[in-house]
Write a protein that holds these residues in place. Structure first.
Motif, PDB file in Angstrom:
ATOM      1  N   VAL A  80      52.728  15.764  15.997  1.00  0.00           N
ATOM      2  CA  VAL A  80      52.417  14.551  16.760  1.00  0.00           C
ATOM      3  C   VAL A  80      53.405  14.491  17.933  1.00  0.00           C
ATOM      4  CG1 VAL A  80      52.283  12.030  16.749  1.00  0.00           C
ATOM      5  CG2 VAL A  80      51.586  13.338  14.709  1.00  0.00           C
ATOM      6  N   LEU A  81      52.875  14.523  19.137  1.00  0.00           N
ATOM      7  CA  LEU A  81      53.734  14.449  20.324  1.00  0.00           C
ATOM      8  C   LEU A  81      54.074  12.991  20.629  1.00  0.00           C
ATOM      9  CD1 LEU A  81      52.236  17.040  22.808  1.00  0.00           C
ATOM     10  CD2 LEU A  81      54.385  17.203  21.551  1.00  0.00           C
ATOM     11  N   VAL A  82      55.336  12.753  20.993  1.00  0.00           N
ATOM     12  CA  VAL A  82      55.788  11.434  21.420  1.00  0.00           C
ATOM     13  C   VAL A  82      56.100  11.560  22.908  1.00  0.00           C
ATOM     14  CG1 VAL A  82      57.474   9.588  21.085  1.00  0.00           C
ATOM     15  CG2 VAL A  82      56.743  11.001  19.140  1.00  0.00           C
ATOM     16  N   THR A  83      55.340  10.824  23.746  1.00  0.00           N
ATOM     17  CA  THR A  83      55.408  11.078  25.174  1.00  0.00           C
ATOM     18  C   THR A  83      55.405   9.780  25.987  1.00  0.00           C
ATOM     19  OG1 THR A  83      54.284  12.167  27.012  1.00  0.00           O
ATOM     20  CG2 THR A  83      52.898  11.285  25.266  1.00  0.00           C
ATOM     21  N   GLN A  93      46.872  18.450  27.001  1.00  0.00           N
ATOM     22  CA  GLN A  93      46.928  19.917  26.958  1.00  0.00           C
ATOM     23  C   GLN A  93      47.418  20.398  25.594  1.00  0.00           C
ATOM     24  OE1 GLN A  93      49.451  21.634  29.972  1.00  0.00           O
ATOM     25  NE2 GLN A  93      49.456  23.659  28.976  1.00  0.00           N
ATOM     26  N   ALA A  94      48.436  19.708  25.073  1.00  0.00           N
ATOM     27  CA  ALA A  94      48.987  20.086  23.772  1.00  0.00           C
ATOM     28  C   ALA A  94      47.958  19.932  22.659  1.00  0.00           C
ATOM     29  CB  ALA A  94      50.214  19.236  23.468  1.00  0.00           C
ATOM     30  N   ILE A  95      47.133  18.890  22.730  1.00  0.00           N
ATOM     31  CA  ILE A  95      46.104  18.687  21.709  1.00  0.00           C
ATOM     32  C   ILE A  95      45.122  19.853  21.713  1.00  0.00           C
ATOM     33  CG2 ILE A  95      44.116  17.254  21.101  1.00  0.00           C
ATOM     34  CD1 ILE A  95      45.803  14.831  21.897  1.00  0.00           C
ATOM     35  N   ARG A  96      44.806  20.358  22.916  1.00  0.00           N
ATOM     36  CA  ARG A  96      43.931  21.541  22.992  1.00  0.00           C
ATOM     37  C   ARG A  96      44.597  22.763  22.372  1.00  0.00           C
ATOM     38  NH1 ARG A  96      42.693  19.244  28.148  1.00  0.00           N
ATOM     39  NH2 ARG A  96      44.199  20.618  29.188  1.00  0.00           N
ATOM     40  N   MET A  97      45.930  22.766  22.319  1.00  0.00           N
ATOM     41  CA  MET A  97      46.675  23.878  21.728  1.00  0.00           C
ATOM     42  C   MET A  97      46.732  23.774  20.193  1.00  0.00           C
ATOM     43  SD  MET A  97      49.917  23.933  24.330  1.00  0.00           S
ATOM     44  CE  MET A  97      50.915  24.623  23.028  1.00  0.00           C
ATOM     45  N   VAL A  99      47.913  20.636  18.667  1.00  0.00           N
ATOM     46  CA  VAL A  99      48.687  19.469  18.278  1.00  0.00           C
ATOM     47  C   VAL A  99      47.719  18.431  17.710  1.00  0.00           C
ATOM     48  CG1 VAL A  99      50.124  17.568  19.128  1.00  0.00           C
ATOM     49  CG2 VAL A  99      50.520  19.910  19.939  1.00  0.00           C
ATOM     50  N   ARG A 100      48.115  17.773  16.613  1.00  0.00           N
ATOM     51  CA  ARG A 100      47.189  16.915  15.901  1.00  0.00           C
ATOM     52  C   ARG A 100      46.925  15.590  16.638  1.00  0.00           C
ATOM     53  NH1 ARG A 100      43.114  17.542  14.024  1.00  0.00           N
ATOM     54  NH2 ARG A 100      44.038  19.480  13.236  1.00  0.00           N
ATOM     55  N   ASP A 101      47.972  14.936  17.170  1.00  0.00           N
ATOM     56  CA  ASP A 101      47.786  13.634  17.822  1.00  0.00           C
ATOM     57  C   ASP A 101      48.990  13.359  18.719  1.00  0.00           C
ATOM     58  OD1 ASP A 101      46.668  11.186  18.489  1.00  0.00           O
ATOM     59  OD2 ASP A 101      46.061  10.771  16.410  1.00  0.00           O
ATOM     60  N   TYR A 102      48.987  12.235  19.383  1.00  0.00           N
ATOM     61  CA  TYR A 102      50.133  11.870  20.227  1.00  0.00           C
ATOM     62  C   TYR A 102      50.346  10.370  20.167  1.00  0.00           C
ATOM     63  CZ  TYR A 102      46.594  10.429  23.610  1.00  0.00           C
ATOM     64  OH  TYR A 102      45.525   9.818  24.222  1.00  0.00           O
ATOM     65  N   LEU A 103      51.592   9.957  20.459  1.00  0.00           N
ATOM     66  CA  LEU A 103      51.979   8.559  20.568  1.00  0.00           C
ATOM     67  C   LEU A 103      52.543   8.330  21.967  1.00  0.00           C
ATOM     68  CD1 LEU A 103      53.709   7.995  17.116  1.00  0.00           C
ATOM     69  CD2 LEU A 103      51.765   6.677  17.967  1.00  0.00           C
ATOM     70  N   GLU A 111      50.483   0.946  15.805  1.00  0.00           N
ATOM     71  CA  GLU A 111      50.049   2.224  16.400  1.00  0.00           C
ATOM     72  C   GLU A 111      50.647   3.398  15.630  1.00  0.00           C
ATOM     73  OE1 GLU A 111      49.699   2.420  20.950  1.00  0.00           O
ATOM     74  OE2 GLU A 111      51.177   0.823  20.586  1.00  0.00           O
ATOM     75  N   PHE A 112      51.919   3.264  15.320  1.00  0.00           N
ATOM     76  CA  PHE A 112      52.611   4.347  14.617  1.00  0.00           C
ATOM     77  C   PHE A 112      51.982   4.599  13.241  1.00  0.00           C
ATOM     78  CE2 PHE A 112      55.952   6.028  11.872  1.00  0.00           C
ATOM     79  CZ  PHE A 112      56.426   7.085  12.621  1.00  0.00           C
ATOM     80  N   VAL A 113      51.771   3.499  12.486  1.00  0.00           N
ATOM     81  CA  VAL A 113      51.210   3.632  11.134  1.00  0.00           C
ATOM     82  C   VAL A 113      49.797   4.199  11.182  1.00  0.00           C
ATOM     83  CG1 VAL A 113      50.440   2.337   9.101  1.00  0.00           C
ATOM     84  CG2 VAL A 113      52.657   1.823  10.145  1.00  0.00           C
TER      85      VAL A 113
END
Length: 541
Positions: A80-83, A93-97, A99-103, A111-113
């Motif tokens: 999970v990327l934190v951005t 771009q990372a999700i296409r690689m 990565v499962r999700d982002y915050l 949102e976090f939960v």
């Protein structure tokens, strides 16, 4: 608990993530923190986290590079990327690689939960799918191996090779052996005849537990021998196909892992296991024969004994040549049954099972002989006016019961109980005057059979009764005439004397109550079908 790594170059943010949220409620625990990507890779190798919370903008190795390395090394990890807002395109771009999700900073607790909950749900679904896939693969592999060893298998070599490649089964020619492991019955047969026979079934739950335990031990002990495929046949026995590295290793195999298995099971648990080893195959197309050999070896535990390793190739002998339970022995049992002689019946059974214990005989041959003993006692029961269903129950199935026996001792106990049940019902507890007279006449005959002058009148006179009354009583109580019984006793004694030392025929005849050797020879041949000389020659062979 799913393990989490937090990767961020800001100490305050790492502390915020650690303390702000109830990780236990999420089913997660934070196992480590990293300041940048390089440190994160080192800690990931040590802790093997399931989830990585990764900041994009970090020194030395940024979040995208770290995510790529983590997915490369640990394909099942969820990232999970934190951005920040200005890095949103990087996150996509990372999700296409992978990565499962982002915050997106800043985020609130909800949102976090929700995000971590989505990640957890995905991981659980992935695990279930993986387990299901593994189970299905294992099921397909077991089905294929079962078909490979089946007698009725019609698979061609090309089909087998295709299936082996698909299921990742490696069976090179000339290096395979089949072993069958069977859990022996650990409860001895119980006394008392019932409709189902002398004993009941084992607990199915116990069987499942012990089978699982034995399988785990097998995997550990046989692993050192080479590739090991373990599955179960239709009867629930554990089947091992062992693939050796080369022919020499296969031929040097001494069965030690299975010996060790038997020793460990017997020492630590309530039961024993018997292992049958088939032949070393020259081709995987011959595995079905190796399996059948192993089954034959297992079934031979009835005569070879349970709780050990039985090699089919070492059974030896020619079991088909064994003359199982001779006509002479059967006649002896019938005679003692009709004479209500319990001791004589027990002696005959002792002889039968002693012969069985000494013989190298197949289980099928042994069962045939044992069924002969069953048939004999059931025939006697019917002859005595007994109803088999009433006596032993409508569900009495002797062949099925004998098939369940694991040792000769168990068969002996079961057969003794069957004979005892029939004898008690047929003989009864006789204490009448006529029965006492019958027993007295038998004792007198045994004491004076060597007297050539002994006759029915002499026996009756010694008992102070009329000879016609003696004939009537003896026939009713014993099922045979007085003269036939006297002849039987004399002939049995003659058989004992023939071939012992250098006794001449005339001497033997005199010792069993015949004044003329010729007359004795005539009766001996009439009784046994051979002359005394012919019998002596057979006895001396």
């Amino acid at each position: 608990m799913y393990k989490v790594i937090i990767v961020d170059d800001e100490p305050l943010f790492r502390e915020y993530l650690q303390k702000k949220f109830n990780w236990t409620a999420l089913g997660m625990t934070v196992v480590c923190e990293a300041r940048h990507g390089i440190e994160a890779l080192e800690l990931a190798a040590e802790h093997r986290p399931d989830i990585a919370l990764v900041d994009i903008n970090m020194p030395f190795m940024d979040g995208l590079a770290l995510s790529e390395q983590l997915k490369l090394r640990y394909p099942d990890i969820s990232i999970v990327l934190v951005t920040g807002h200005n890095e949103f395109e990087y996150a996509r771009q990372a999700i296409r690689m992978g990565v499962r999700d982002y915050l997106l900073k800043p985020f609130d607790e909800e949102e976090f939960v929700v995000t971590l909950g989505k990640v957890k749900s995905f991981m659980e679904a992935a695990r279930e799918e993986k387990v299901s896939s593994q189970d299905q693969s294992a099921l397909l592999r077991e089905s294929f191996l079962l078909k490979l060893i089946s007698r009725d298998s019609d698979m061609k070599r090309e089909e087998i090779e295709t299936a082996m490649a698909r299921l990742r089964v490696s069976l090179p020619p000339g290096r395979c052996l089949v072993a069958v492991t069977e859990i022996d019955r650990w409860r001895a047969p119980q006394a008392g005849m019932t409709a189902a026979g002398p004993h009941g079934p084992d607990n199915p739950e116990d069987q499942s537990l012990w089978r699982h335990t034995v399988d785990n031990m097998l995997r550990e002990l046989v692993a050192a021998c080479g590739e090991h495929y373990l599955f179960h046949d239709a009867e629930g026995r554990s089947v091992s196909i062992i693939v050796f590295d080369d022919d020499a290793e296969g031929r040097a195999f001494d069965g030690q892992p299975f010996e060790r298995l038997g020793q460990m099971v017997e020492r630590h648990f309530k039961f024993t296991v018997t292992v049958g080893l088939g032949r070393l195959t020259d081709d995987y197309m011959e595995l079905r024969q190796s399996y059948r050999d192993a089954l034959l070896a297992i079934r031979s535990k009835l005569t070879a004994g349970q709780g050990g390793v039985i090699w089919h190739e070492r059974l030896g002998g020619d079991p088909g040549r064994f003359e199982f339970f001779s006509v002479e022995l059967q006649e002896k049992l019938i005679y003692h049954l009709r004479m209500k002689d319990r001791a004589g019946v027990e002696e005959g059974l002792d002889q039968a099972f002693a012969d069985l214990g000494r013989a190298r005989v197949t289980v099928d041959n042994a069962l045939t002989g044992l069924m002969g003993l069953v048939s004999l006692i059931l025939s006697f029961a019917i002859e005595s006016g007994q109803e088999i269903d009433e006596l032993l129950g409508p569900g009495f199935a002797p062949y099925r019961e004998l098939r369940r026996m694991a040792t000769i001792g168990q068969c002996r106990e079961w057969m003794t109980e069957l004979y005892r049940c029939v004898m008690e019902s047929s003989f009864g507890q006789r204490s009448s005057k006529s029965h006492k007279l019958y027993e007295a006449a038998k004792r007198l005959i045994h004491e004076r059979f060597a007297d050539s002058e002994l006759s029915i009148d002499a026996v009756a006179g010694a008992l102070y009764i009329d000879s016609s009354y003696l004939r009537k009583v003896f026939k009713r109580e014993g099922g045979m005439s007085v003269s036939d019984y006297l002849t039987y006793v004399r002939m049995q004694k003659a058989k004992e004397l023939i071939g012992v030392g250098e006794l001449k025929l005339t001497v033997i005849a005199e010792q069993v109550g015949y004044s003329e050797a010729g007359y004795f020879s005539k009766w001996f041949k009439k009784h046994f079908g051979v002359t005394p000389s012919e019998y002596e020659n057979r006895k001396r062979r």
